[in-house]
Structures are given as C-alpha cells and as structure tokens.
Design a protein around this motif. Structure first.
Motif, PDB file in Angstrom:
ATOM      1  N   ILE A 262     -35.342 149.244 108.970  1.00 37.97           N
ATOM      2  CA  ILE A 262     -35.525 148.014 109.750  1.00 37.97           C
ATOM      3  C   ILE A 262     -34.430 147.015 109.394  1.00 37.97           C
ATOM      4  CG2 ILE A 262     -37.088 146.094 110.231  1.00 37.97           C
ATOM      5  CD1 ILE A 262     -39.416 147.948 109.531  1.00 37.97           C
ATOM      6  N   ALA A 263     -34.129 146.922 108.081  1.00 36.72           N
ATOM      7  CA  ALA A 263     -33.072 146.003 107.632  1.00 36.72           C
ATOM      8  C   ALA A 263     -31.735 146.367 108.254  1.00 36.72           C
ATOM      9  CB  ALA A 263     -32.982 146.029 106.110  1.00 36.72           C
ATOM     10  N   ALA A 264     -31.451 147.659 108.362  1.00 42.25           N
ATOM     11  CA  ALA A 264     -30.189 148.107 108.946  1.00 42.25           C
ATOM     12  C   ALA A 264     -30.112 147.754 110.421  1.00 42.25           C
ATOM     13  CB  ALA A 264     -30.025 149.606 108.747  1.00 42.25           C
ATOM     14  N   GLU A 265     -31.245 147.784 111.103  1.00 42.95           N
ATOM     15  CA  GLU A 265     -31.269 147.409 112.519  1.00 42.95           C
ATOM     16  C   GLU A 265     -31.043 145.909 112.687  1.00 42.95           C
ATOM     17  OE1 GLU A 265     -34.963 148.691 114.114  1.00 42.95           O
ATOM     18  OE2 GLU A 265     -34.546 150.836 113.864  1.00 42.95           O
ATOM     19  N   ILE A 266     -31.614 145.119 111.764  1.00 45.11           N
ATOM     20  CA  ILE A 266     -31.462 143.668 111.839  1.00 45.11           C
ATOM     21  C   ILE A 266     -30.040 143.257 111.477  1.00 45.11           C
ATOM     22  CG2 ILE A 266     -32.218 141.473 110.842  1.00 45.11           C
ATOM     23  CD1 ILE A 266     -34.941 142.813 110.318  1.00 45.11           C
ATOM     24  N   MET A 267     -29.502 143.831 110.404  1.00 40.70           N
ATOM     25  CA  MET A 267     -28.163 143.487 109.923  1.00 40.70           C
ATOM     26  C   MET A 267     -27.228 144.667 110.191  1.00 40.70           C
ATOM     27  SD  MET A 267     -28.779 140.406 108.870  1.00 40.70           S
ATOM     28  CE  MET A 267     -27.505 139.823 107.765  1.00 40.70           C
ATOM     29  N   ASP A 268     -26.839 145.394 109.137  1.00 47.83           N
ATOM     30  CA  ASP A 268     -26.047 146.615 109.286  1.00 47.83           C
ATOM     31  C   ASP A 268     -26.089 147.380 107.974  1.00 47.83           C
ATOM     32  OD1 ASP A 268     -24.204 145.392 107.527  1.00 47.83           O
ATOM     33  OD2 ASP A 268     -23.004 144.634 109.192  1.00 47.83           O
ATOM     34  N   GLU A 269     -25.453 148.539 107.948  1.00 48.17           N
ATOM     35  CA  GLU A 269     -25.507 149.405 106.772  1.00 48.17           C
ATOM     36  C   GLU A 269     -24.822 148.760 105.570  1.00 48.17           C
ATOM     37  OE1 GLU A 269     -26.393 152.510 104.293  1.00 48.17           O
ATOM     38  OE2 GLU A 269     -27.186 152.095 106.301  1.00 48.17           O
ATOM     39  N   ARG A 270     -23.734 148.068 105.800  1.00 49.87           N
ATOM     40  CA  ARG A 270     -23.028 147.425 104.682  1.00 49.87           C
ATOM     41  C   ARG A 270     -23.911 146.373 104.024  1.00 49.87           C
ATOM     42  NH1 ARG A 270     -19.245 143.276 103.336  1.00 49.87           N
ATOM     43  NH2 ARG A 270     -17.528 144.068 102.013  1.00 49.87           N
ATOM     44  N   PHE A 271     -24.622 145.595 104.830  1.00 46.11           N
ATOM     45  CA  PHE A 271     -25.537 144.604 104.273  1.00 46.11           C
ATOM     46  C   PHE A 271     -26.612 145.283 103.432  1.00 46.11           C
ATOM     47  CE2 PHE A 271     -29.568 142.396 104.333  1.00 46.11           C
ATOM     48  CZ  PHE A 271     -29.219 141.115 103.931  1.00 46.11           C
ATOM     49  N   CYS A 272     -27.142 146.385 103.916  1.00 46.67           N
ATOM     50  CA  CYS A 272     -28.198 147.085 103.169  1.00 46.67           C
ATOM     51  C   CYS A 272     -27.697 147.571 101.819  1.00 46.67           C
ATOM     52  CB  CYS A 272     -28.736 148.251 103.991  1.00 46.67           C
ATOM     53  SG  CYS A 272     -29.756 147.729 105.390  1.00 46.67           S
ATOM     54  N   ARG A 273     -26.487 148.102 101.783  1.00 43.24           N
ATOM     55  CA  ARG A 273     -25.920 148.529 100.505  1.00 43.24           C
ATOM     56  C   ARG A 273     -25.757 147.338  99.569  1.00 43.24           C
ATOM     57  NH1 ARG A 273     -21.462 151.380 103.455  1.00 43.24           N
ATOM     58  NH2 ARG A 273     -22.280 153.385 104.159  1.00 43.24           N
ATOM     59  N   MET A 274     -25.273 146.228 100.124  1.00 47.97           N
ATOM     60  CA  MET A 274     -25.094 145.019  99.329  1.00 47.97           C
ATOM     61  C   MET A 274     -26.429 144.538  98.778  1.00 47.97           C
ATOM     62  SD  MET A 274     -23.573 141.315 100.555  1.00 47.97           S
ATOM     63  CE  MET A 274     -24.956 140.976 101.668  1.00 47.97           C
ATOM     64  N   TRP A 275     -27.464 144.524  99.594  1.00 48.30           N
ATOM     65  CA  TRP A 275     -28.771 144.011  99.174  1.00 48.30           C
ATOM     66  C   TRP A 275     -29.432 144.954  98.165  1.00 48.30           C
ATOM     67  CZ3 TRP A 275     -28.784 139.220 100.563  1.00 48.30           C
ATOM     68  CH2 TRP A 275     -29.923 138.433 100.439  1.00 48.30           C
ATOM     69  N   GLU A 276     -29.276 146.257  98.366  1.00 42.85           N
ATOM     70  CA  GLU A 276     -29.769 147.224  97.378  1.00 42.85           C
ATOM     71  C   GLU A 276     -29.154 146.955  96.013  1.00 42.85           C
ATOM     72  OE1 GLU A 276     -30.465 151.647  98.583  1.00 42.85           O
ATOM     73  OE2 GLU A 276     -28.797 150.898  99.783  1.00 42.85           O
ATOM     74  N   LEU A 277     -27.849 146.766  96.018  1.00 41.14           N
ATOM     75  CA  LEU A 277     -27.123 146.546  94.777  1.00 41.14           C
ATOM     76  C   LEU A 277     -27.540 145.230  94.129  1.00 41.14           C
ATOM     77  CD1 LEU A 277     -25.047 147.967  93.048  1.00 41.14           C
ATOM     78  CD2 LEU A 277     -23.248 146.840  94.353  1.00 41.14           C
ATOM     79  N   TYR A 278     -27.706 144.200  94.938  1.00 43.35           N
ATOM     80  CA  TYR A 278     -28.156 142.896  94.438  1.00 43.35           C
ATOM     81  C   TYR A 278     -29.523 143.007  93.768  1.00 43.35           C
ATOM     82  CZ  TYR A 278     -31.004 138.673  95.380  1.00 43.35           C
ATOM     83  OH  TYR A 278     -31.911 137.649  95.317  1.00 43.35           O
ATOM     84  N   LEU A 279     -30.501 143.586  94.454  1.00 43.19           N
ATOM     85  CA  LEU A 279     -31.854 143.669  93.903  1.00 43.19           C
ATOM     86  C   LEU A 279     -31.901 144.565  92.666  1.00 43.19           C
ATOM     87  CD1 LEU A 279     -33.885 143.925  97.234  1.00 43.19           C
ATOM     88  CD2 LEU A 279     -33.676 141.932  95.738  1.00 43.19           C
ATOM     89  N   SER A 280     -31.150 145.658  92.701  1.00 43.69           N
ATOM     90  CA  SER A 280     -31.135 146.582  91.571  1.00 43.69           C
ATOM     91  C   SER A 280     -30.477 145.953  90.348  1.00 43.69           C
ATOM     92  CB  SER A 280     -30.413 147.869  91.959  1.00 43.69           C
ATOM     93  OG  SER A 280     -30.414 148.783  90.885  1.00 43.69           O
ATOM     94  N   THR A 281     -29.322 145.318  90.563  1.00 46.63           N
ATOM     95  CA  THR A 281     -28.611 144.686  89.464  1.00 46.63           C
ATOM     96  C   THR A 281     -29.434 143.561  88.852  1.00 46.63           C
ATOM     97  OG1 THR A 281     -26.461 145.202  90.466  1.00 46.63           O
ATOM     98  CG2 THR A 281     -26.504 143.451  88.829  1.00 46.63           C
ATOM     99  N   ALA A 282     -30.038 142.736  89.709  1.00 48.64           N
ATOM    100  CA  ALA A 282     -30.852 141.634  89.213  1.00 48.64           C
ATOM    101  C   ALA A 282     -32.044 142.143  88.410  1.00 48.64           C
ATOM    102  CB  ALA A 282     -31.322 140.778  90.389  1.00 48.64           C
ATOM    103  N   GLU A 283     -32.670 143.208  88.878  1.00 53.01           N
ATOM    104  CA  GLU A 283     -33.803 143.792  88.144  1.00 53.01           C
ATOM    105  C   GLU A 283     -33.388 144.219  86.746  1.00 53.01           C
ATOM    106  OE1 GLU A 283     -36.157 148.028  88.242  1.00 53.01           O
ATOM    107  OE2 GLU A 283     -35.818 147.046  90.187  1.00 53.01           O
ATOM    108  N   ARG A 284     -32.258 144.905  86.656  1.00 50.33           N
ATOM    109  CA  ARG A 284     -31.803 145.419  85.359  1.00 50.33           C
ATOM    110  C   ARG A 284     -31.375 144.294  84.421  1.00 50.33           C
ATOM    111  NH1 ARG A 284     -34.317 149.210  83.808  1.00 50.33           N
ATOM    112  NH2 ARG A 284     -35.671 148.659  85.534  1.00 50.33           N
ATOM    113  N   VAL A 285     -30.841 143.210  84.971  1.00 50.46           N
ATOM    114  CA  VAL A 285     -30.438 142.070  84.138  1.00 50.46           C
ATOM    115  C   VAL A 285     -31.639 141.533  83.358  1.00 50.46           C
ATOM    116  CG1 VAL A 285     -29.752 139.650  84.272  1.00 50.46           C
ATOM    117  CG2 VAL A 285     -28.420 141.357  85.460  1.00 50.46           C
ATOM    118  N   PHE A 286     -32.814 141.582  83.992  1.00 49.99           N
ATOM    119  CA  PHE A 286     -34.019 141.062  83.339  1.00 49.99           C
ATOM    120  C   PHE A 286     -34.722 142.104  82.472  1.00 49.99           C
ATOM    121  CE2 PHE A 286     -33.407 137.959  86.673  1.00 49.99           C
ATOM    122  CZ  PHE A 286     -33.728 136.767  86.030  1.00 49.99           C
ATOM    123  N   LEU A 287     -34.524 143.377  82.752  1.00 58.26           N
ATOM    124  CA  LEU A 287     -35.219 144.409  81.980  1.00 58.26           C
ATOM    125  C   LEU A 287     -34.319 145.100  80.957  1.00 58.26           C
ATOM    126  CD1 LEU A 287     -37.467 146.052  84.735  1.00 58.26           C
ATOM    127  CD2 LEU A 287     -38.079 144.313  83.041  1.00 58.26           C
TER     128      LEU A 287
END
Length: 423
Positions: free
Chosen positions: A345-370
């Motif tokens: 759904i996110a890819a339909e709203i934005m695009d594939e590049r945005f999804c990769r960016m957001w995946e990386l953002y959420l994953s990196t932020a999670e690891r920074v705290f854990l």
C-alpha cells in the motif's frame, strides 16, 4: 590498497556478511564470533567506492537507489549486523574523519530559525497521513510508547504513555495547558478528557493542524481544546502546565537554552512542565547524515548533559528526571512490522524508493535504541521546588484514577482520528 573490502575485513567480527560484487565475485567477512548474518549484492562498481568513502550516507542511498540489493534476509538483518559491529566501525579512519567534520558543522545543520523550522516540519510531517496510518496506532501517536510490562500492544502502550504523562502533570480543574508540538492532537484531547482543563496545542504542520482541529470538533471540545499553526516561540500568555512530547528533537542544540527560557516564561508561578525527548547516554554529538538528509532535516536528539546545562540558567527546578531505555526500541519494532505488513500500500501511495528509505529509517532507529546508545528522557520542571509532591508516589495513584476514566473515551477518540483523517 585501501578499499571497502579491506575495511569490512577489519570491522566485521560478529556475525557474517557475504557480498557479491558487480562482476559476480563473492566476498565473505566475519565469522569470528556468532551474530547476525546478511548477504548483499552490488549492482554497480561505483557503489563500492561511494560506500567506502562515506558509509553512513552512501550505503543507505545505494540501498534506496537499487545499487545495494539484499539477496538473503532483509535490510533489517543487515542493519542488525552493522550495529553488532558498530564499535569497530566507529574506530575506522573514514568514520573518524566524518565524525570530526559533522561535529564541526552541527550548529549549521541545527540552525532552526523560524522559517527553517517551518520548512523542516513540512518535509517530514506533511508527506501525507496515509503513510502514517499504515504503521502508527489508531490515535496517531508518533512518539515513544510506554511498555510497563513489555508485552503491551502498540495501542495499549501509547495509551499508557499518555496516562503516565497526565499523571506526572498532576492536573487540577480549571488549569490551562500548552502542548508544544501537538501532532494530530491525541495528547491534548486525552488531557482534556481526564481533567477539566483548557488546552492549546501548537504545531508547524498544516496537515496535522487540520486533523487536530477536526478531531476537537467531532468530540465536542473545541471550546476548550484549541490548535494553532504557530511556533512555540510565538506563543503568548501563561499556562499552569506545559507538555512537550517529541518536540525537543526539532529545536537544535543552539536553541536549547532559548527553548527552556520560553517554557519558563510561559509557566505560571506554580506551573509544571513535562518535556519528553529522545536522548543518548553518550556525550553531545550530531545527527547521522542519512536521518538528517532524508528523514528529519534540522533534527537533533540532545544529550542529557547539554539539556540540563540549558535548563540551569532558566532558574527552573528539575523536579524529576525519568530515563526510558528500551521503550522506543519496542515502539519502533511495532512500527516497522506494521509498515512491512502494509508495504504494498505504501508503494502505491509513494514509490519503491520511498519504501526502501522508510524501511531503513525504522530499522535503523529501532536498533539505535536496542543496540546503540539512544534512550528517552522525561524532564519534569517547575518554577517552585514543591510544585508537585516531593515523592513519586502520587504518579501511580494518579495513573489508577485516570485509567478508570479511559474506557468510553478511548473508543471515541480513536473514532475521531479515523473520521478526521478520512475527511
């Protein structure tokens, strides 16, 4: 000859990284100690040199642009592998150079004058509620949730956060509250439900403002819960309580002292402020280049030491300081999993590049705290030393009382969010 592969051979000690280069050659690193494993592939030769020269920015960009492809596992596995070996990575000559350079220019990156602060807010918060609805709880709380047991759902944990903050504010009927960085209005509406108070929420996001105002109308509280599109520095008047959740990160190090001066000036003589912010156990630093460029331009999570140093000249009492260690890591884990479940759904709203960016953002932020050094603090400030009871006992009692008021309201406030977002 210096190369990316020479660097990785020294850095990767825990876990294993397998790389297939652009010519089909296979390179394996690590295996000395157990840890995460990942297999990636470069689609261009240029990606190797770009990542070698500036790994923290160019590696994310290579993934976003398809020059770095994950062949086995997910980008989250690669991020976990990176953080398992981050101590060695931080000691490399390349990273020492970039660390020194970014520290030197951090005041420029955080120069959040009024006009720039507005543009920074739009860059992140005005991308569209459709994206945020894919991974946030139904009340649209875009800040660290609170997991007293560690097993709560994201909905339960975000409610627990609001309840905990309301209890620490020690609200009394007739009080006026300022919510700095009100988001989509959830905190302001919650406070106005659990106590007979007036709330002013301020934001720099036009889209958030529209939703927050509509929610207040739907719930029938527009007469005592108001939202304005203004900077915290433009607010006038006095308030019995000031609450700010996830806003201090957008202030910037040069503006920490003026921020707390503003908080002081907005408080009544018996007033109390609750400031909730991302922080770190490390000394003052800088925002990583990927996050600063693509996610939070102008953003910076202040260390506790520089925050307290900014509070001290104001004359405010530091009534309480609470450190949340893993809570944001758990929050981000929920967000990441929910985003991945709605990725198409996110890819339909934005695009594939945005999804990769957001995946990386959420994953990196999670690891920074854990796995990294990030945490969250809540500072309780007051003009008077006895502005709240002198022990924390009242907080637990208040949480029990407030919880008894929630049941009917929680469904109504969630419904208001959905209705306002659909409008």
């Amino acid at each position: 000859m210096l190369s990316l592969y020479g660097l990785l051979d020294k850095v990767i000690q825990k876990g294993r990284l397998t790389i297939t280069d652009a010519k089909g050659g296979v390179h394996t690193f690590g295996g000395r100690e157990p840890g995460p494993e990942s297999a990636i592939r470069f689609t261009t030769k240029a990606a190797e040199w770009k990542i070698f020269l500036n790994p923290e920015l160019n590696a994310p960009e290579a993934y976003m642009d398809g020059e770095l492809v994950v062949d086995d596992g997910s980008i989250h596995d690669l991020v976990m592998l990176f953080y398992a070996n981050k101590r060695q990575f931080d000691r490399t000559p390349n990273q020492i150079f970039w660390d020194s350079l970014l520290r030197r220019f951090r005041r420029f990156h955080q120069n959040n004058v009024l006009s720039r602060a507005r543009e920074n807010a739009k860059a992140h918060y005005d991308i569209g509620e459709e994206i945020y609805r894919l991974f946030l709880d139904r009340d649209m709380q875009y800040s660290c949730a609170y997991f007293p047991e560690g097993t709560e759902t994201i909905e339960q944990a975000q409610t627990a956060k609001k309840r905990h903050i309301a209890a620490k504010l020690n609200l009394k009927s007739g009080q006026k509250i300022l919510d700095i960085g009100c988001g989509w209005g959830g905190m302001a509406l919650y406070l106005a439900h659990v106590a007979d108070v007036e709330v002013l929420g301020v934001t720099l996001s036009e889209r958030q403002l529209k939703v927050a105002r509509r929610r207040a109308e739907i719930l029938g509280v527009s007469d005592r819960v108001k939202f304005e599109l203004i900077d915290y520095r433009e607010v006038q008047g006095k308030f019995n309580r000031v609450v700010s959740v996830g806003m201090l990160e957008h202030v910037g190090a040069p503006y920490l002292k003026p921020y707390f001066m503003t908080v002081r000036d907005r408080l009544t003589d018996d007033g109390v402020a609750l400031i909730h912010s991302i922080s770190t156990k490390s000394p003052p630093g800088y925002t990583g280049p990927f996050i600063r460029k693509y996610i939070f331009p102008g953003g910076y999570s202040p260390s506790l030491s520089e925050t307290v140093a900014a509070v001290e000249p104001t004359g405010l009492w530091l009534l309480d300081c609470e450190i949340w260690r893993c809570h944001y890591g758990y929050t981000l884990q929920h967000w990441r999993e929910r985003f991945l479940a709605n990725r198409e759904i996110a890819a339909e709203i934005m695009d594939e590049r945005f999804c990769r960016m957001w995946e990386l953002y959420l994953s990196t932020a999670e690891r920074v705290f854990l796995q990294g050094s990030s945490n969250v603090f809540q500072l309780q400030l007051g003009r008077e030393r006895d502005a709240v009871p002198i022990t924390r006992d009242y907080v637990g009692a208040e949480e029990v009382r407030i919880a008894s008021l929630e049941s009917e309201f929680l469904e109504r406030v969630v419904a208001s969010a959905a209705e306002a977002l659909d409008a």
